[in-house]
Design a protein around this motif. Structure first.
Motif, PDB file in Angstrom:
ATOM      1  N   PRO A 144       0.804  -1.224   0.000  1.00 36.21           N
ATOM      2  CA  PRO A 144       0.000   0.000   0.000  1.00 36.21           C
ATOM      3  C   PRO A 144       0.837   1.274   0.000  1.00 36.21           C
ATOM      4  CG  PRO A 144      -0.587  -1.437   1.863  1.00 36.21           C
ATOM      5  CD  PRO A 144       0.408  -2.165   1.057  1.00 36.21           C
ATOM      6  N   ARG A 145       1.970   1.273   0.701  1.00 36.52           N
ATOM      7  CA  ARG A 145       2.765   2.493   0.793  1.00 36.52           C
ATOM      8  C   ARG A 145       3.237   2.962  -0.582  1.00 36.52           C
ATOM      9  NH1 ARG A 145       7.545   1.420   4.600  1.00 36.52           N
ATOM     10  NH2 ARG A 145       7.891   3.633   4.191  1.00 36.52           N
ATOM     11  N   GLU A 146       3.371   2.038  -1.525  1.00 37.13           N
ATOM     12  CA  GLU A 146       3.860   2.395  -2.851  1.00 37.13           C
ATOM     13  C   GLU A 146       2.802   3.163  -3.655  1.00 37.13           C
ATOM     14  OE1 GLU A 146       6.450  -0.751  -4.787  1.00 37.13           O
ATOM     15  OE2 GLU A 146       5.498  -1.950  -3.214  1.00 37.13           O
ATOM     16  N   HIS A 147       1.557   3.150  -3.193  1.00 36.07           N
ATOM     17  CA  HIS A 147       0.489   3.898  -3.856  1.00 36.07           C
ATOM     18  C   HIS A 147       0.192   5.222  -3.152  1.00 36.07           C
ATOM     19  CE1 HIS A 147      -0.590   0.555  -6.493  1.00 36.07           C
ATOM     20  NE2 HIS A 147      -0.590  -0.234  -5.452  1.00 36.07           N
ATOM     21  N   ARG A 180      -6.059  -6.514  -2.357  1.00 38.20           N
ATOM     22  CA  ARG A 180      -5.445  -7.605  -3.112  1.00 38.20           C
ATOM     23  C   ARG A 180      -4.254  -7.133  -3.958  1.00 38.20           C
ATOM     24  NH1 ARG A 180     -11.047  -8.451  -3.820  1.00 38.20           N
ATOM     25  NH2 ARG A 180     -11.809 -10.251  -2.654  1.00 38.20           N
ATOM     26  N   GLY A 181      -3.470  -6.233  -3.392  1.00 38.55           N
ATOM     27  CA  GLY A 181      -2.252  -5.801  -4.057  1.00 38.55           C
ATOM     28  C   GLY A 181      -2.419  -4.705  -5.072  1.00 38.55           C
ATOM     29  N   LEU A 182      -3.658  -4.253  -5.338  1.00 36.41           N
ATOM     30  CA  LEU A 182      -3.903  -3.257  -6.375  1.00 36.41           C
ATOM     31  C   LEU A 182      -4.818  -2.148  -5.864  1.00 36.41           C
ATOM     32  CD1 LEU A 182      -4.604  -5.706  -9.352  1.00 36.41           C
ATOM     33  CD2 LEU A 182      -2.452  -4.499  -8.893  1.00 36.41           C
ATOM     34  N   LEU A 183      -4.794  -1.008  -6.551  1.00 35.76           N
ATOM     35  CA  LEU A 183      -5.712   0.077  -6.230  1.00 35.76           C
ATOM     36  C   LEU A 183      -7.103  -0.242  -6.753  1.00 35.76           C
ATOM     37  CD1 LEU A 183      -3.731   3.363  -6.903  1.00 35.76           C
ATOM     38  CD2 LEU A 183      -4.264   2.312  -4.710  1.00 35.76           C
TER      39      LEU A 183
END
Length: 409
Positions: free
Chosen positions: A7-10, A167-170
């Protein structure tokens, strides 16, 4: 297919798109990124065999106790805005997944949040207490990090979602059907014409009462955990055609009375304040207490009515907030003509799905709501036990459907 990320990468992109001023808090960015990851992992943990849900609020450079509502920044000066949070402070605890899990039990999902702030000595985030948002406000210019399910993390700013990770995505944003002017808000307002007409000539009345009532009603329906539906008739037939819900209320105006009482005290307070000869002598606290009582009575009435969505069948309502009864079964669901349904991605219903919505993939509740809307021209809210909330509105010769997302705090 996009490669899954933590999540931090988004987060940086979400802040840049929605609240770029938060990028100026360089000392906070790294901690915020670590926070959303920690909340993500904490949501995967279990306590006594159950997954936990979290709300944490970060005020940035301002103490949370000083944060004010910002819903009407051009109309009401900041110094006159209501305080957005009530805070109960505790001895500080450093933020980590274990502390989040242990303190999650001190909060009530959907109502309170853990307060995170920085300590001057190290600049890192610590847990400083528990806070409750003033429901009349949007929470102000703070970040709220929330988990509604294991591995699903949302970030809110001023009451609107700026990021959801799952689930790993926005997850793409959802239209706020209760605050963005469009088909749904017009349907709600068209269902209470007399109520709104009484406020037409007053600058002091809260004109979004209809949206607030139905928003809270839908939230309460979801909170039962049973799923349910609210069906709203544009008019109530007489005689043999009159609807026959299984559990009828002796007074259909129970909600309307409380809504009107709240509007009356709110309007009178602002009229009195506006006309006061000496603003410094105006008894603000006395009027504010009366308004708080009226609003609490209205919210309690809505919450009680929302519980009526739990039995089999639908909660049936009519014009002017009339509550006709619960356990209502829609007739004609087997053979009645059901209009095509299209999922909308904007408030005005101008951007819709190319193909009709696959109603057959759902159960009897969805079929009944679609039949009701097709036959009556009313509108309907649906809550599945484990799926998204939805609203259906007849629009010209078709039904439009929106997924409804409510703030998780």
């Amino acid at each position: 297919m996009d490669k899954p990320k933590y999540p931090r990468e988004h987060l940086h992109a979400a802040l840049a798109a929605s609240v770029p001023e938060w990028l100026e808090h360089a000392d906070l960015l790294e901690d915020l990124g670590e926070l959303v990851d920690q909340v993500f992992f904490a949501s995967l943990a279990t306590e006594e065999g159950e997954n936990l849900r979290f709300h944490v609020v970060v005020a940035g450079k301002k103490k949370l106790e000083e944060v004010t509502d910002t819903e009407w920044p051009d109309a009401i000066p900041e110094q006159e805005q209501e305080l957005a949070w009530t805070v109960m402070r505790i001895e500080p605890h450093r933020v980590d997944p274990k502390a989040l899990v242990k303190l999650a039990g001190a909060t009530e999902f959907g109502r309170t949040a853990l307060v995170l702030d920085q300590r001057n000595e190290d600049g890192q985030l610590w847990i400083f207490g528990v806070a409750r948002r003033n429901p009349r406000t949007n929470g102000g210019r703070v970040l709220v990090v929330s988990t509604s399910a294991p591995g699903a993390v949302s970030v809110y700013f001023e009451g609107r979602r700026i990021m959801r990770y799952e689930r790993g995505l926005l997850v793409p944003p959802v239209v706020d059907v209760f605050s963005e002017a469009g088909v749904v808000t017009r349907a709600i307002r068209s269902s209470i014409p007399e109520f709104l007409a009484r406020m037409k000539n007053s600058l002091f009345s809260p004109h979004n009462v209809g949206e607030r009532v139905f928003s809270r009603l839908v939230r309460g329906m979801r909170a039962t955990g049973h799923g349910g539906s609210v069906l709203v008739l544009p008019a109530v037939p007489d005689g043999e055609a009159a609807p026959k819900p299984k559990y009828r209320l002796l007074r259909a105006d129970v909600l309307a009375v409380q809504a009107q009482a709240y509007v009356d005290v709110h309007t009178e307070r602002f009229k009195a304040q506006f006309g006061a000869e000496d603003p410094n002598e105006f008894p603000f606290e006395r009027w504010k207490q009366q308004e708080d009582v009226a609003e609490a009575n209205l919210e309690a009435a809505v919450d009680d009515i929302a519980r009526l969505t739990a039995p089999d069948g639908a909660l049936l309502m009519g014009p002017e907030f009339a509550v006709l009864g619960a356990g209502y079964m829609v007739t004609g669901t087997g053979t009645g003509k059901v209009l095509d349904i299209f999922e909308a991605s904007d408030a005005e219903g101008k951007r819709v799905s190319e193909k009709p919505y696959a109603l057959e993939q759902h159960g009897a509740r969805h079929k009944a709501a679609a039949t009701f809307v097709s036959q009556s021209g009313g509108f309907a809210f649906i809550a599945s036990e484990d799926g998204p909330l939805k609203v259906l509105v007849r629009h010209e010769d078709r039904i439009l459907l929106w997924r409804v997302e409510l703030p998780e705090y």
